[in-house]
Design a protein around this motif. Structure first.
Motif: not given
Length: 393
Positions: A88-101
């Protein structure tokens, strides 16, 4: 050296993806958010975090408690849920990429996410090094593929990453920033209601059930040996929660000769601050005792099989953080068969009664404290900011 607070705030709408899996990571994350927001007032912070981070304006997609699992059996029982949270977390980050993780500690969970994000072109940072320098050193190759930047709390960790060409920044330890250079022993005793005129031994056999089971009776027998030699000695045991308190009381009750012991719920740092000497298991508590300038004796036991396996894997000459930091045996480490009630008790009394040694330790511990007192929140934010700005140019 330029001070990080001199950095001019940017109006860019940076998004920081942060993952913290336990209470210590939540505290680190909250401090980091404060320092990053000073640089990026319009920043957004999202991922997984606890109450401390949420108070700073963090949006947690999943309650952090769902990641706070201890022990192999417990992890196996929740493995499907953990994979689901990661997905779920990866799907969120891939859909709305943050500037850094940014993954904070909890490497078994966070490093896999950092690697996937990095492969997708999202810069990744890991805050708090796993003990890769101590054992299972080949993990460094996996870490190198997972992070654009490692933030370490200890200087010897940073040297290890530099040797393996992994970008790293030593930021210091937040505990060194929070704990005063001169301990307030009298104040701590007063707040705990303890006698200020007699010597005090703090006993910390660990915070987990298994540790207390292995070390609790050993430490209590050592305390009984000490009290026979020094009847004036106060014994104080801080217990992290109600369960550990019951466990310790049951161990005391099972002793043939009863002990006069004061048990305190929580407040382990205050108990150590109030003490003259500390008997403790290896771990972060040794760092706290060092920062509080307390003479200490480290005792530890594992099952014979575990000890045989781990002693072959461990690549460092010491187990306690004060000795690792100093690169010399400032603190006695009595491990496995060397950890007996008599050996532990003798070492405690030696540290209590040798004033010259106590003065030498205070001097050495103060020097180490200053090495770690780097304003960690600010230095971590500074290093992350440099990573982000380098990507923009």
């Amino acid at each position: 050296m330029d001070h990080p607070r001199a950095t001019i705030a940017s109006d860019r709408k940076i998004t920081f993806g942060i993952i913290a899996g336990e209470a210590s990571g939540d505290i680190l994350g909250a401090g980091l958010i404060r320092s990053l927001r000073a640089r990026y007032p319009n920043a957004r912070f999202v991922g997984i975090g606890g109450d401390e981070m949420i108070t700073e304006g963090f949006h947690s997609l999943v309650p952090m408690e769902r990641l706070s699992i201890m022990g192999l059996v417990e992890v196996l029982g929740r493995i499907r849920e953990l994979f689901s949270i990661r997905s779920r977390l990866l799907s969120y980050f891939f859909a709305t990429p943050p500037d850094v993780v940014i993954g904070i500690d909890s490497p078994d969970f966070t490093l896999a996410i950092e690697r996937r994000c990095r492969e997708a072109g999202i810069p990744s940072v890991h805050y708090v090094s796993p003990s890769v320098w101590a054992w299972r050193q080949k993990r460094i190759f996996k870490i190198a593929k997972s992070v654009d930047l490692m933030l370490t709390l200890l200087p010897f960790e940073a040297r290890f990453y530099e040797e393996h060409q992994v970008p790293v920044a030593f930021v210091g330890h937040p505990l060194a920033d929070r704990i005063p250079l001169v301990p307030e022993t009298g104040k701590a005793r007063q707040e705990l209601g303890l006698d200020d005129n007699v010597p005090l031994l703090a006993i910390l056999p660990g915070s987990r059930t298994g540790e207390v089971e292995r070390l609790g009776t050993l430490f209590l027998k050592a305390a009984r040996w000490i009290q026979a030699k020094r009847p004036d000695m106060q014994l104080v045991i801080p217990c992290v929660n109600r369960e550990r308190e019951k466990q310790v009381r049951d161990l005391i009750e099972a002793l043939e000769v009863k002990l006069q012991v004061t048990i305190v719920r929580g407040r382990s740092r205050e108990v150590m601050a109030a003490s003259d000497v500390v008997l403790l298991a290896s771990g972060t508590a040794t760092l706290e005792a060092m920062l509080l300038k307390k003479p200490m004796v480290v005792g530890y036991r594992l099952s014979n099989l575990s000890y045989a396996l781990i002693s072959r894997l461990v690549k460092v000459p010491h187990v306690s953080l004060p000795n690792l930091l100093a690169k010399q045996p400032l603190v006695p480490e009595l491990l496995q068969n060397d950890a007996t009630p008599e050996s532990l008790g003798s070492a405690v009394l030696e540290r209590l009664e040798n004033q010259q040694e106590r003065d030498r330790l205070v001097e050495a511990f103060t020097e180490l404290h200053l090495t770690l007192r780097q304003d960690a929140d600010e230095k971590a934010a500074q290093a992350i900011s440099r990573l982000i700005e380098a990507r923009v140019r």
